[in-house]
Design a protein around this motif. Structure first.
Motif, PDB file in Angstrom:
ATOM      1  N   PHE A  57       0.734  -1.172  -0.439  1.00 31.44           N
ATOM      2  CA  PHE A  57       0.208  -0.364   0.064  1.00 31.44           C
ATOM      3  C   PHE A  57       0.808   1.206   0.022  1.00 31.44           C
ATOM      4  O   PHE A  57       2.059   1.367   0.390  1.00 31.44           O
ATOM      5  CB  PHE A  57      -0.896  -0.160   1.249  1.00 31.44           C
ATOM      6  CG  PHE A  57      -2.059  -1.351   1.106  1.00 31.44           C
ATOM      7  CD1 PHE A  57      -3.120  -0.547   0.329  1.00 31.44           C
ATOM      8  CD2 PHE A  57      -2.436  -1.993   1.846  1.00 31.44           C
ATOM      9  CE1 PHE A  57      -4.321  -2.234  -0.139  1.00 31.44           C
ATOM     10  CE2 PHE A  57      -3.103  -3.277   2.125  1.00 31.44           C
ATOM     11  CZ  PHE A  57      -4.161  -2.600   1.607  1.00 31.44           C
ATOM     12  N   LEU A  58       0.200   2.154  -1.213  1.00 31.35           N
ATOM     13  CA  LEU A  58       1.231   2.942  -0.983  1.00 31.35           C
ATOM     14  C   LEU A  58      -0.079   4.537   0.282  1.00 31.35           C
ATOM     15  O   LEU A  58      -1.181   4.437  -0.309  1.00 31.35           O
ATOM     16  CB  LEU A  58       1.249   4.556  -2.087  1.00 31.35           C
ATOM     17  CG  LEU A  58       2.413   3.043  -2.897  1.00 31.35           C
ATOM     18  CD1 LEU A  58       2.448   3.470  -4.379  1.00 31.35           C
ATOM     19  CD2 LEU A  58       3.802   2.891  -2.732  1.00 31.35           C
ATOM     20  N   ILE A  59       0.479   5.538   0.541  1.00 29.75           N
ATOM     21  CA  ILE A  59       0.132   6.713   1.880  1.00 29.75           C
ATOM     22  C   ILE A  59       0.713   8.147   1.511  1.00 29.75           C
ATOM     23  O   ILE A  59       1.723   8.196   1.238  1.00 29.75           O
ATOM     24  CB  ILE A  59       0.915   6.672   2.874  1.00 29.75           C
ATOM     25  CG1 ILE A  59      -0.329   4.993   3.073  1.00 29.75           C
ATOM     26  CG2 ILE A  59      -0.233   7.869   3.413  1.00 29.75           C
ATOM     27  CD1 ILE A  59       0.695   4.471   5.086  1.00 29.75           C
ATOM     28  N   PRO A  60      -0.714   8.521   0.943  1.00 27.86           N
ATOM     29  CA  PRO A  60       0.013  10.079   0.018  1.00 27.86           C
ATOM     30  C   PRO A  60       0.731  10.875   0.896  1.00 27.86           C
ATOM     31  O   PRO A  60       0.337  10.384   2.547  1.00 27.86           O
ATOM     32  CB  PRO A  60      -1.308  10.760   0.045  1.00 27.86           C
ATOM     33  CG  PRO A  60      -2.722   9.965   0.007  1.00 27.86           C
ATOM     34  CD  PRO A  60      -1.846   8.364   1.438  1.00 27.86           C
ATOM     35  N   VAL A  61       1.412  11.534   0.836  1.00 30.54           N
ATOM     36  CA  VAL A  61       2.545  11.883   2.229  1.00 30.54           C
ATOM     37  C   VAL A  61       2.042  13.494   1.610  1.00 30.54           C
ATOM     38  O   VAL A  61       2.714  14.564   2.823  1.00 30.54           O
ATOM     39  CB  VAL A  61       3.985  12.149   1.996  1.00 30.54           C
ATOM     40  CG1 VAL A  61       3.888  10.410   2.987  1.00 30.54           C
ATOM     41  CG2 VAL A  61       4.585  11.476   1.261  1.00 30.54           C
TER      42      VAL A  61
END
Length: 107
Positions: A57-61
């Motif tokens: 999973f990628l998390i927006p930063v």
């Protein structure tokens, strides 16, 4: 249709989105035709990090909004941020429910 408000912690966008278009529908059920004059186009770019809990999973930063003259869906990466979507501001808008007659006429 519902409203969508951007998370201000990720973008500088402080506006409510009234209609969301998703080109991944397989049927015309519940779809509407949105017509209008394009007044402004903005591209949204987002930088992601891998989730510590699940590396798939990628998390927006962080995100940024950039004004563009035209939109073809193939925006270049900017400072490690990838293109996500467009915000299109329309004027003189009309909305019609999609009917089977309209869908047959478009094929």
């Amino acid at each position: 249709m519902g409203y969508f408000t951007f998370n201000k912690t990720l973008t500088d966008v402080n506006q409510t989105i009234e209609y969301i278009y998703d080109a991944h529908y397989e049927t015309s059920d519940g779809l509407h035709i949105l017509q209008g004059t394009v007044h402004q186009i903005n591209a949204i770019y987002t930088k992601y990090k891998t989730s510590a809990a699940n590396p798939q999973f990628l998390i927006p930063v962080s995100s940024l909004l950039r004004s563009v003259v035209d939109a073809n869906g193939y925006e270049e990466e900017i400072n490690g941020m990838t293109f996500d979507s467009y915000i299109v501001v329309l004027r003189n808008v009309s909305i019609k429910k999609v009917t089977n007659q309209i869908v047959r006429g478009l094929k």
